[in-house]
Design a protein around this motif. Structure first.
Motif, PDB file in Angstrom:
ATOM      1  N   ASN A 100       0.872  -1.070   0.156  1.00  0.00           N
ATOM      2  CA  ASN A 100      -0.470   0.422   0.214  1.00  0.00           C
ATOM      3  C   ASN A 100       0.545   1.629   0.190  1.00  0.00           C
ATOM      4  O   ASN A 100       1.743   1.308   0.189  1.00  0.00           O
ATOM      5  N   GLU A 101       0.269   2.393  -0.572  1.00  0.00           N
ATOM      6  CA  GLU A 101       1.523   3.281   0.169  1.00  0.00           C
ATOM      7  C   GLU A 101       1.286   3.705   1.167  1.00  0.00           C
ATOM      8  O   GLU A 101       2.520   4.858   1.198  1.00  0.00           O
ATOM      9  N   GLN A 102       0.902   3.958   2.096  1.00  0.00           N
ATOM     10  CA  GLN A 102       1.461   3.816   3.626  1.00  0.00           C
ATOM     11  C   GLN A 102       1.240   2.465   4.034  1.00  0.00           C
ATOM     12  O   GLN A 102      -0.080   1.992   4.345  1.00  0.00           O
ATOM     13  N   THR A 109       0.307  -0.437   6.477  1.00  0.00           N
ATOM     14  CA  THR A 109       0.592   0.031   7.672  1.00  0.00           C
ATOM     15  C   THR A 109       0.878  -1.122   9.027  1.00  0.00           C
ATOM     16  O   THR A 109       1.226  -2.188   8.616  1.00  0.00           O
ATOM     17  N   ARG A 151      11.619   4.017  -0.875  1.00  0.00           N
ATOM     18  CA  ARG A 151      11.086   4.017   0.441  1.00  0.00           C
ATOM     19  C   ARG A 151      10.422   2.532   1.145  1.00  0.00           C
ATOM     20  O   ARG A 151      10.217   2.625   2.713  1.00  0.00           O
ATOM     21  N   TRP A 173      10.727   1.486   5.063  1.00  0.00           N
ATOM     22  CA  TRP A 173      10.131   0.733   6.217  1.00  0.00           C
ATOM     23  C   TRP A 173      10.889  -0.294   6.637  1.00  0.00           C
ATOM     24  O   TRP A 173      10.308  -0.446   7.618  1.00  0.00           O
TER      25      TRP A 173
END
Length: 866
Positions: A2-4, A6, A66, A70
C-alpha cells in the motif's frame, strides 16, 4: 504494498518475514539498486528470497527507496538495532580499567577536591582540566581518556559532548562475523494472511503472551469492524473476547458492536474484562500497580551527603530520600461510560443466572465494588433487580444500608466438601465444572486416600469427561500425572501476575497410585490423539529432536516480550567458540522521567552454586589469577535521558571461565534506582554470540535473544548459562528485590536459590516438551515421520497400526530406519516442527520453527494446542 504501510503489514513482517509487494510489469531495475537493498538489510541479519527480489526489481525507484526505509526501521526495532548503543567506555572491550577500586577513588577525589583552574590532583598538569556541563565536574584529559569516555568519568551521567575533553573517534567498523541470515519472502494476499493470523489468535486455548497480545491488539485496532466478519463461533480464552470487543467499543459505535458481543459474553467476569479493556486496563484482572511516594531518612551533613551521592544514593542533599513504594490495588481508571452503554452492560448482567451472577462477581469483589461507582446499578434497581441484588451482596449491604443476604456459591460448597472429605459430593460438584475437575484431580485423588472405591469412581468420572477438558490442561496432566508416582525434589508455583516469580517449596504431597495414574494417562493420550486427528493430515512429518529441551509454553501471560518466542524453561545449545556478549538498553520517558539507573551484571557460580564473583559496575573486570579477563563490563551509565537512552554490555569468555572451575554464569538486570521497568520509555536486554568482539558494540546480525524488561520488580533473572555444557537456560523470572540499590551481592541469596531450582524443575520432565507435542500430532495425522537428531531416523506407520500404537513407537524410539539423506525440496507439503528453520520446505507445508531463519512459519507453539 500500500501507499502507506499499515500496522498489520508490520505485524506480518515481524512474525512471518512476509513483505507484500504487488507484481508490476515495468522494466527491471539495475542490479546496483537491488544490491543496495541487500547490503542494507544484511546489516540487520536479513536476506530476501528470489521471489521477493524479482518483485522488488520491478518497483519504481521511489517506491523501492521508501520500502527499503520502512523495512529497515521495522526490522531494526525488532532486533534492537535502531538505537545508538554507546556504552560508557567507547573502546569496549579494550581499555577497560583493571582496578575498579582505584578508578572509584579517583572519582571520589575528583568530585570532592578537584576545582576549576587548579592543577590536576593526580598528574599535576595545568591547562588539562575541563568543566563538564551540566554536572560541573572538573576532569583532566590526561588522567581520564576523553577518547574512551562517552559520559562524565566522575558521575557517569550524560553530559554535553562538545566539551574539548571528549576526543573524536572514527565510527566503528562492522565486525567480521559468521552470520546465518533470516529470510524475507514475498507475501501474496494481505487480507488472507491477516485473517488467518487473527483467527489463529482467536482459536488459542491459553492466554496470549505479551508479544502475541500486542500483535492481536494491533490487528484489531488497525482493521476495526472488519474483524467482526472473521470471528469464529467460539473463542476459548475469555481475555481474548475482552480484547476484541473492548478495542472495538473504542473504535466503533457501541450499537454496531454490542449485538455481536452479546453472543460471546456469558459471565459477569466477561463484562468486567470488557470494561477493563475499554478503559485501557489489562483484562487479566490482576492487581494493578500503584506507586506511593515515601520519605526515607538519610544523613544530610555535607560530608555524608556528598558520600551518599558518590555511592549512588539519590538522597545526597536532603535528610529524606523520597522513593516510590510499590502497591497493588484491585481497581483501574474507568473510561467514561455513557448512559446507553451503561444500560446495555447492566442488561447483559441481568440476563445471567442470578446465583451465577452473584458468585462470579464475588470472585472479583474489589473490582465490582469499585465499578459500581460508575455503573450506578441502584438507579436501575427496578429494571435490573438481579443486578441490584448482586451488587448488594458484593457491597455487603443494600443502598438503604440494610445488610445483604448471606450467599454460599460453588467455590464455598466445593471447599466445604473437600474439608469434610465428602468424596461423593466433591465428585458431583467437580463434574459440574470440568475445568475445575481437571485442575483439582490430583488433589481429589489425594483426598480419597485409602478409599479405593472413591478413587476408582474419581478415575472413572475423570476418564469419562476427558473430552470436555481443554487441550493445554490435558497436555499438562499427561506429563504431570506420571511424575506423581514419586515425590519430586521440589514444587514450583506460578502466582498470577504480570511477571513470573517462581515460588518453590518442598513436595509434601502423598504420591498417587499407579492404578489411578495409568488409566488416566491412557484416556488423556487417546483424547489428544483424537483431537489432533481431526486436523488436516500430512503424509510426511519432519521433527527436530532438539525440541525435547523446549517446554510447551505455559503461563504465557508473564512471558517477556521477545524477538524469539522462547518458552520459560527452554534449554538452548550455544555454539562453541563464540564470545557471549550480554546487552542492556533502557530510556526514561520524555516527560516526567526521573534519572533512572539500571545495571547489567553477570554473577559466576561453581557447580554447587557457590558464589565465585561477578562482573558489574562495582568490578569492571572479573579476571583469572593470571590477569586474563573472564568477563569485562563496558562501564556503568547512571541515567538514560530521552531519546537516546543508555546501553551497557558484558563480554564473557566461556573457555577461560571453565579453566577457573566456574560452572554457571547468570545474567542479572538490577533496577538500582529510579523508575520501575514498566514505567520506562523502552527497556530491553539480550545476548549476542560474537566471533569478533571489536568493531560495533551492537551487531544486530549476532543477536541470539532480545527481550523486553517489564513489571515493577527490582531484579530480573532472564537466563543462566551452563558453561560446561554450553547451554543457555531461559528462566525469565523476576525477584522483588529492594526499593533501590539492588546489586548481585544483595540478590545473591535469591539467585543461588531460584536458578538451580528452576533448572531442576524443568529438567525433571514435569512439563511437556514441544517434541512431545509434535509426536502426538505426527502419530495422529501422519504416515512417515523423520526425526532429525545426532542420527536422523525415519518411522513409517505400519498397515493397520492405529495412532496410539504409532505414538508408542515414536515415544520409545522403536522400529525406525536410519535416514540416508534429508531432502524435502520438491516433495508434497509436509508438517515440520523445527528447532532451527534451516531447510527449504515445499509450498503448502505447515511449519513451526523456534528460530525462524529460512522458514516462513505458519504455526506458533500455541497453535499446536488449538
Amino acid at each position: 504494498m500500500n501507499e502507506q504501510p499499515t500496522p498489520t503489514l508490520a505485524v506480518l513482517l515481524r512474525r512471518s518475514g512476509l513483505v507484500f509487494v504487488p507484481e508490476q510489469s515495468q522494466d527491471t531495475l539495475p542490479e546496483s539498486y537491488l544490491r543496495a537493498v541487500d547490503i542494507k538489510l544484511a546489516e540487520l541479519g536479513y536476506a530476501v528470497s528470489a521471489r521477493l527480489r524479482a518483485r522488488l526489481a520491478r518497483l519504481p525507484i521511489a517506491e523501492l527507496t521508501r520500502l527499503q526505509g520502512w523495512l529497515w526501521n521495522e526490522l531494526a526495532e525488532h532486533v534492537g538495532g535502531d538505537q545508538q548503543h554507546q556504552p560508557l567506555f567507547r573502546d569496549f572491550p579494550r581499555d577497560i580499567p583493571r582496578d575498579t577500586f582505584d578508578l572509584w577513588m579517583r572519582k571520589v577525589l575528583s568530585h570532592f577536591l578537584q576545582a576549576e583552574g587548579q592543577p590536576c590532583l593526580f598528574c599535576g598538569n595545568t591547562s588539562t582540566t575541563h568543566v563538564l556541563s551540566p554536572c560541573l565536574h572538573v576532569v583532566c584529559d590526561q588522567c581520564f581518556d576523553g577518547s574512551n569516555y562517552s559520559a562524565c568519568p566522575v558521575c557517569e551521567h550524560p553530559v554535553d559532548t562538545p566539551s574539548p575533553f571528549f576526543k573524536p573517534r572514527a565510527p566503528a567498523a562492522l565486525p567480521a562475523e559468521r552470520v546465518t541470515f533470516k529470510l524475507l519472502d514475498a507475501g501474496t494476499d494481505i487480507d488472507s494472511q491477516a485473517r488467518e493470523l487473527f483467527v489463529s489468535f482467536c482459536a488459542r486455548k491459553q492466554v496470549l503472551s505479551p508479544s502475541d497480545k500486542d500483535d492481536f491488539k494491533t490487528l484489531i485496532h488497525d482493521l476495526g469492524a472488519r474483524v467482526l466478519a472473521w470471528l469464529p463461533e467460539e473463542i476459548p480464552v475469555r481475555e481474548n473476547v475482552a480484547e476484541i470487543f473492548g478495542a472495538l467499543f473504542q473504535r466503533c459505535e457501541p450499537q454496531a458492536v454490542l449485538p455481536v458481543a452479546r453472543g460471546y459474553l456469558s459471565t459477569a467476569t466477561d463484562v468486567l474484562r470488557l470494561i477493563a479493556v475499554y478503559s485501557g486496563a489489562d483484562p487479566a484482572l490482576a492487581a494493578q500497580p500503584q506507586f506511593k511516594p515515601v520519605s526515607l531518612h538519610t544523613p544530610s551533613g555535607r560530608f555524608w551527603g556528598r558520600m551518599a551521592e558518590i555511592i549512588r544514593s539519590s538522597a545526597a542533599h536532603s535528610r529524606h530520600d523520597e522513593v516510590s513504594v510499590h502497591l497493588r490495588v484491585h481497581r483501574f481508571k474507568v473510561a467514561r461510560l455513557k448512559r446507553p452503554l451503561r444500560r446495555a452492560l447492566l442488561a447483559l448482567l441481568e440476563g445471567f443466572h442470578p446465583d451465577g451472577l452473584v458468585e462470579d462477581m464475588l470472585r472479583h469483589r474489589s473490582y465490582w465494588v469499585w465499578l459500581g461507582e460508575f455503573l450506578h446499578p441502584h438507579e436501575y434497581a427496578d429494571r435490573f433487580p438481579n443486578v441490584a441484588r448482586a451488587f448488594a451482596v458484593v457491597r455487603k449491604k443494600a443502598p438503604d444500608g440494610t445488610p445483604a443476604p448471606a450467599f454460599a456459591g460453588y467455590s464455598s460448597r466445593l471447599e466445604t466438601a473437600a474439608r469434610s472429605h465428602d468424596m461423593e459430593g466433591l465428585k458431583q460438584l467437580l463434574l459440574q465444572r470440568p475445568g475445575e475437575f481437571a485442575r483439582r484431580y490430583d488433589h481429589a485423588l489425594r483426598l480419597a486416600g485409602d478409599d479405593a472405591r472413591a478413587r476408582q469412581e474419581l478415575v472413572e468420572a475423570f476418564t469419562g469427561c476427558c473430552g470436555e477438558f481443554s487441550t493445554p490442561v490435558l497436555l499438562t496432566l499427561l506429563s504431570h500425572l506420571p511424575k506423581r508416582l514419586q515425590r519430586a525434589g521440589l514444587r514450583m508455583y506460578w502466582p498470577k501476575g504480570g511477571t513470573a516469580k517462581g515460588v518453590s517449596g518442598p513436595d509434601e504431597r502423598a504420591v498417587l497410585s499407579p492404578d489411578d495414574v495409568a488409566p488416566s494417562v491412557r484416556a488423556i493420550e487417546l483424547e489428544l490423539l483424537r483431537r489432533f486427528a481431526s486436523k488436516p493430515a500430512f503424509e510426511d512429518f519432519l521433527i527436530d529432536e532438539e525440541l525435547k529441551h523446549i517446554p510447551v509454553p505455559f503461563n504465557e501471560r508473564t512471558a517477556s516480550p521477545s524477538a524469539v518466542a522462547l518458552p520459560r524453561g527452554a534449554r538452548v545449545q550455544i555454539p562453541e567458540g563464540k564470545t557471549f556478549r550480554l546487552f542492556l538498553h533502557w530510556c526514561r520517558p520524555e516527560q516526567g522521567g526521573v534519572p533512572t539507573d539500571i545495571d547489567l551484571s553477570v554473577g559466576f557460580y561453581t557447580a554447587d552454586w557457590t558464589y565465585a564473583g561477578l562482573c558489574s559496575f562495582s568490578q569492571l573486570r572479573f579476571a583469572a589469577p593470571s590477569g586474563a579477563p573472564i568477563a569485562v563490563s563496558s562501564g556503568d551509565l547512571r541515567d538514560a535521558p530521552f531519546p537516546d537512552g543508555a546501553s551497557e554490555f558484558v563480554d564473557v569468555d566461556r573457555v577461560l571461565a571453565l579453566a577457573q572451575g566456574l560452572r554457571y554464569a547468570v545474567m542479572v538486570v538490577n533496577n538500582y534506582a529510579g523508575l520501575p521497568f514498566s514505567s520506562l520509555e523502552r527497556a530491553f536486554a539480550g545476548l549476542m554470540l560474537r566471533d569478533d568482539v571489536q568493531g560495533k558494540h551492537f551487531d544486530p546480525r549476532t543477536v541470539e535473544l532480545k527481550f523486553a524488561l517489564q513489571g515493577d520488580n527490582g531484579i530480573f533473572l532472564p537466563l543462566a548459562i551452563d558453561l560446561r555444557d554450553s547451554t543457555l537456560h531461559w528462566l525469565d523470572t523476576y525477584s522483588k528485590g529492594e526499593l533501590e540499590l539492588n546489586t548481585v551481592q544483595s540478590s545473591n541469596e535469591a539467585i543461588s536459590k531460584i536458578c538451580p531450582e528452576m533448572m531442576e524443575y524443568f529438567a525433571s520432565g514435569v512439563r511437556a516438551s514441544m517434541y512431545d507435542l509434535a509426536l502426538l500430532h505426527a502419530a495422529a495425522r501422519g504416515s512417515r515421520v523423520t526425526v532429525r537428531g545426532p542420527v536422523p531416523r525415519v518411522f513409517i506407520r505400519g498397515p493397520g497400526e492405529d495412532a496410539a500404537a504409532f505414538h508408542l513407537r515414536l515415544r520409545k524410539d522403536l522400529g525406525s530406519t536410519p535416514a540416508t539423506r534429508l531432502d524435502v525440496r520438491g516433495s508434497e507439503p509436509l508438517f515440520a516442527a523445527l528447532y532451527r528453520g534451516d531447510v527449504t520446505l515445499p509450498p503448502g507445508s505447515a511449519a513451526y520453527a523456534l528460530f525462524r531463519e529460512q522458514v516462513t512459519p505458519t504455526l506458533s507453539a500455541s497453535d499446536l494446542l488449538s
